[in-house]
Every structure is written in structure tokens, then in C-alpha cells.
Design an enzyme around this catalytic site. Structure first.
Site, PDB file in Angstrom:
ATOM      1  N   GLY A  82       0.756  -1.245   0.000  1.00  0.00           N
ATOM      2  CA  GLY A  82       0.000   0.000   0.000  1.00  0.00           C
ATOM      3  C   GLY A  82       0.788   1.298   0.000  1.00  0.00           C
ATOM      4  CB  CYS A  90     -15.709   5.355 -28.922  1.00  0.00           C
ATOM      5  SG  CYS A  90     -14.850   5.413 -30.493  1.00  0.00           S
TER       6      CYS A  90
HETATM    7  N1  LLP Z   1      -1.900  -7.012  -0.873  1.00  0.00           N
HETATM    8  C1  LLP Z   1      -3.225  -7.052  -1.143  1.00  0.00           C
HETATM    9  C2  LLP Z   1      -4.081  -7.999  -0.433  1.00  0.00           C
HETATM   10  C3  LLP Z   1      -3.762  -6.182  -2.107  1.00  0.00           C
HETATM   11  O1  LLP Z   1      -5.072  -6.207  -2.359  1.00  0.00           O
HETATM   12  C4  LLP Z   1      -2.912  -5.269  -2.783  1.00  0.00           C
HETATM   13  C5  LLP Z   1      -3.438  -4.357  -3.781  1.00  0.00           C
HETATM   14  C6  LLP Z   1      -1.536  -5.283  -2.468  1.00  0.00           C
HETATM   15  C7  LLP Z   1      -1.077  -6.158  -1.502  1.00  0.00           C
HETATM   16  C8  LLP Z   1      -0.541  -4.362  -3.136  1.00  0.00           C
HETATM   17  O2  LLP Z   1      -0.830  -3.025  -2.910  1.00  0.00           O
HETATM   18  P1  LLP Z   1       0.194  -1.891  -3.418  1.00  0.00           P
HETATM   19  O3  LLP Z   1       1.491  -2.061  -2.655  1.00  0.00           O
HETATM   20  O4  LLP Z   1       0.374  -2.046  -4.862  1.00  0.00           O
HETATM   21  O5  LLP Z   1      -0.499  -0.610  -3.075  1.00  0.00           O
HETATM   22  N2  LLP Z   1      -5.478  -0.630  -9.349  1.00  0.00           N
HETATM   23  C9  LLP Z   1      -5.281   0.307  -8.258  1.00  0.00           C
HETATM   24  C10 LLP Z   1      -4.618  -0.335  -7.082  1.00  0.00           C
HETATM   25  C11 LLP Z   1      -5.349  -1.566  -6.592  1.00  0.00           C
HETATM   26  C12 LLP Z   1      -4.662  -2.249  -5.447  1.00  0.00           C
HETATM   27  C13 LLP Z   1      -5.296  -3.544  -5.138  1.00  0.00           C
HETATM   28  N3  LLP Z   1      -4.681  -4.282  -4.081  1.00  0.00           N
HETATM   29  C14 LLP Z   1      -4.494   1.495  -8.781  1.00  0.00           C
HETATM   30  O6  LLP Z   1      -4.223   1.554  -9.969  1.00  0.00           O
HETATM   31  O7  LLP Z   1      -4.189   2.428  -8.031  1.00  0.00           O
END
Ligand code: LLP
Length: 394
Positions: free
Chosen positions: A239, A346
Site C-alpha cells: 500500500g 470512444c
Molecule cells: N496485498 C493485497 C491484499 C492487495 O489487495 C494489494 C493491492 C496489495 C497487496 C498491493 O498493494 P500496493 O502495494 O500495490 O499498493 N489498481 C489500483 C490499485 C489496486 C490495489 C489492489 N490491491 C491502482 O491503480 O491504483
């Protein structure tokens, strides 16, 4: 301190010292250009944290084989959310013991595969999943290592579309449900509670919310251990965010160091094996999407810059109003003007950025859309049946 990833060398845009125009001499279609060093450097930052058990890469951020190869070479594990992601990891050299399986609505087939293959950990998010696992492990006569994903109910201060740990979230278990789940696990010889897990959202800029989350989860962990002596892992999720308005490696590094200090303060003597599931922070900065200005259209109140890359390639702006810098590969002299940058799809929502200032720019010019390594290519589609964009690794 400051170490900018995008600098103009005279009039030419460089990305982490790479002169971008040299990479696209015979430009035809949009192309993703990755710089591998940007990723390895970030893995090194995180892996140098002494308290870390293992860094798992959230493969959903980008599943390209070249990226998986980097992760494998650096001995990262994988955090996957589907059978497809687990199989992609295996295909590119990971073993089941490298995999944490997260996700809200796991199917029987997915869980069966995970149990049969004895993956490292399944992060359980609800009681239905536990019921499925009881049946599957009985049928296969196998044990399974579980993480229980709890919801610390902290507001991560991120876009609602990527927040995951609020009270009424589809993700994870609230504490009272989590206590029930502990009871269900306790009576089952095949279910081994190894980890308490949480993930509070994505693109989190205020690291203090991680501190709050840990403080909420620690007492629950201690309580759970009383009846689950095999519990010895704490999965801190992912996150950590980046500033999409300013690509600066030193600033990113110091944000990681702030988070590391919080982890150290809260968990130094905690005794658990600490897991991370990081996606964006590792890969977002590693890639630019090169696109061409196809049309400039001026209406009485708006200037449109229409690119050949749009929401089918990069969905984030349309989906979350996410911001990405758009920089011309060649800076031309002339008056600065404001444009709304749109794609060719589109759909009226195919807007990359509104009212963005450009130096003199003309049809046919190339631009770099910045910081698209995470949730860029992995979320793209072939909507409108446009050509897929090539991915080049340097
Ligand atoms: N662990 C779990 C259980 C998750 O659901 C996620 C991301 C991560 C780790 C990794 O999170 P990160 O370090 O990448 O923040 N498509 C969205 C982001 C969706 C994140 C979903 N879960 C965007 O483009 O901002």
C-alpha cells in the site's frame, strides 16, 4: 535531497538518464518503456530493513515475465489473487512455497489448487472461504497454512476506489467476525493458523496510518496466539504510495525510511516473521508509456490534446481520476498553453488529465506518460480493438 527521474537534457526528455527519443526512433504505436534498475533499487531499499522476514511482490501490479524475473533473482516471494496469477508465478520460476494467495472471492478450484500444491499461505478473508477449505483439506487429506486477513478499520486516506480496510469493506474480516473465524479454525486439524494479515489500501501517502493499523492488530495477534501456538507470521500487506506529481527517487526513499522506522518501532521485539506484499512502490516508477499527439482540437473554451494512447492502455485516470504527468519528449520553445489530454477511445471518460500546461506542442509530437509501471499494462484491455502496446525493458 532530490533525485528526479525526469530531467530535460537540453530539449530532450530523459527518464532515469535514458534519452527517450533514442528509444522510439521508428515510433508506430504506443509503447511501454521500462527501466529495470528503478525496480532493483527499490527492492534493495526494502530488503535492507533488518526486521523483514520476506518481501512478497503483489503480482497484480504488473505480471510481465521480465519483472517476475527481477523479483525471482532478488528472492522475493509473490502475493497473488487468482489462479491465473499463481500459475503465472510458477511459469516464471517461482515455487508454491513462494506464494501467498490473497483475494476476496476465491473459488473452490482456486483453493483446491493452492491446497494441493502446498503454497506458503492462504490469506482467508471470510468464513465461507474457511468452510470451503475445511471440505477441500478433508477430501485431499492435506493441511494448509492460513493467514487471517483482519480489517484494522483505519481510514487510509486514499481514493475510495482503492481503500480496503474500512468497516463496510468487502475485504477482510472485522474483529468480531475474525474472532468467530479463529474459533472455526481451532477445531480443525487440517487448518493451521500461521499468520495474521492486513492490507489497508493502496497509494497511501500518510505512513502514520500504518502505525495505527499495527497498533490495532497487535493485541488481536497476541490474543489469537493463545489458542493457535503455530501462529508466528505477521503479514503487513502493501500500500505504500508515490507522489505522481513529482517523480523523485530520494523523496520515495525517505517515505520508505519513515515507514521502516514505524515498523521497527512497533515490531522490533514482536517476535513474528514479518511479511510484506508490495506492488506499486516497487514498480510504478519503472515505466513510461510513450504516445503520439494525433489531433489538437480547440473549442471556444477548451483545448484538447488527443493521444493515440487512452484508457484501454492506462485505465487509472478514468477509473480513479488518478494523475499521471504527461511530458513531451522534445521541449519546444513557445508559449505555454493549457490542454485537456484525452485518448482515442470512444468514451467521454477517456480523459488522461484536465487543464495540463504544455510548452509549445504540435500534432505528431511524442509524449511520455509517467509512472505507469504499476496497474498500467496489467489493467489494460483491447477495448475498441486497438493494437496492444509493446513492452520494452532496458
Ligand atoms: N496485498 C493485497 C491484499 C492487495 O489487495 C494489494 C493491492 C496489495 C497487496 C498491493 O498493494 P500496493 O502495494 O500495490 O499498493 N489498481 C489500483 C490499485 C489496486 C490495489 C489492489 N490491491 C491502482 O491503480 O491504483
Amino acid at each position: 535531497m532530490s533525485r528526479k527521474l525526469f530531467i530535460y537534457d537540453g530539449s530532450d526528455l530523459t527518464f532515469s538518464s535514458l534519452k527517450l527519443k533514442d528509444q522510439v526512433e521508428s515510433y508506430q504505436n504506443p509503447v511501454w518503456i521500462y527501466k529495470k534498475e528503478v525496480i532493483t533499487e527499490r527492492i534493495d531499499w526494502i530488503q535492507s530493513w533488518k526486521g523483514l522476514g520476506r518481501l512478497h511482490y503483489a503480482i497484480k501490479a504488473n505480471f510481465h515475465p521480465e519483472i517476475l524475473k527481477i523479483m525471482k533473482d532478488k528472492n522475493c516471494g509473490i502475493d497473488a489473487v487468482s489462479l491465473g496469477e499463481m500459475k503465472q508465478a510458477i511459469k516464471y520460476g517461482f515455487v508454491p512455497q513462494d506464494i501467498i494467495f490473497s483475494g476476496v472471492a476465491k473459488s473452490e478450484a482456486e483453493l483446491t489448487w493452492a491446497v494441493e500444491n502446498e503454497i506458503y499461505q492462504i490469506n482467508v478473508e471470510n468464513q465461507s472461504e474457511l468452510k470451503k477449505l475445511i471440505k477441500i483439506t478433508e477430501k485431499l487429506n492435506k493441511k494448509v497454512n492460513l493467514g487471517l486477513r483482519v480489517n484494522p478499520e483505519v481510514d487510509a486516506g486514499t481514493h475510495p476506489g482503492i481503500a480496503t480496510a474500512l468497516k463496510d469493506s468487502k475485504f477482510g474480516l472485522g474483529f468480531s467476525d475474525a474472532i468467530e473465524a479463529l474459533g472455526m479454525i481451532q477445531g480443525q486439524k487440517n487448518l493451521i493458523l500461521k499468520s495474521i494479515s492486513f492490507h489497508i489500501g493502496s497509494q497511501i501517502m500518510n505512513v502514520n496510518v500504518f502505525e495505527k493499523a499495527i497498533q490495532t492488530v497487535k493485541p488481536f495477534y497476541a490474543e489469537a496466539r493463545k489458542n493457535h501456538p503455530q501462529l508466528d507470521r505477521l503479514d503487513l500487506g502493501g500500500g505504500l504510495g508515490i507522489d505522481y506529481h513529482d517523480a523523485d527517487s530520494d523523496v520515495d526513499h525517505s517515505r520508505w525510511k519513515q515507514l521502516e522506522a514505524i515498523y521497527t518501532k512497533e515490531l522490533k521485539d514482536f517476535g513474528a516473521f514479518l511479511l510484506l506484499e508490495v506492488g506499486r512502490f516497487l514498480v510504478a516508477r519503472s515505466c513510461v508509456l510513450i504516445s503520439r499527439v494525433e489531433v489538437i482540437k480547440k473549442t471556444p473554451s477548451k483545448n484538447f490534446l488527443m493521444l493515440d494512447a487512452g484508457m484501454s492502455l492506462l485505465m487509472r485516470p478514468s477509473l480513479y481520476e488518478a494523475f499521471h504527468q504527461v511530458l513531451p519528449l522534445e521541449k519546444k520553445s513557445g508559449a505555454v498553453e493549457s490542454y485537456t489530454v484525452v485518448g482515442p477511445i470512444c468514451e467521454s471518460s477517456d480523459v488522461l488529465v484536465s487543464d495540463f500546461q504544455f510548452p509549445m506542442i504540435e500534432e505528431g509530437d511524442l509524449v511520455a506518460i509517467c509512472d505507469v509501471g504499476a496497474y498500467g499494462a496489467s489493467m489494460s484491455s483491447n477495448y475498441n480493438l486497438r493494437e496492444p502496446a509493446l513492452e520494452i525493458f532496458i
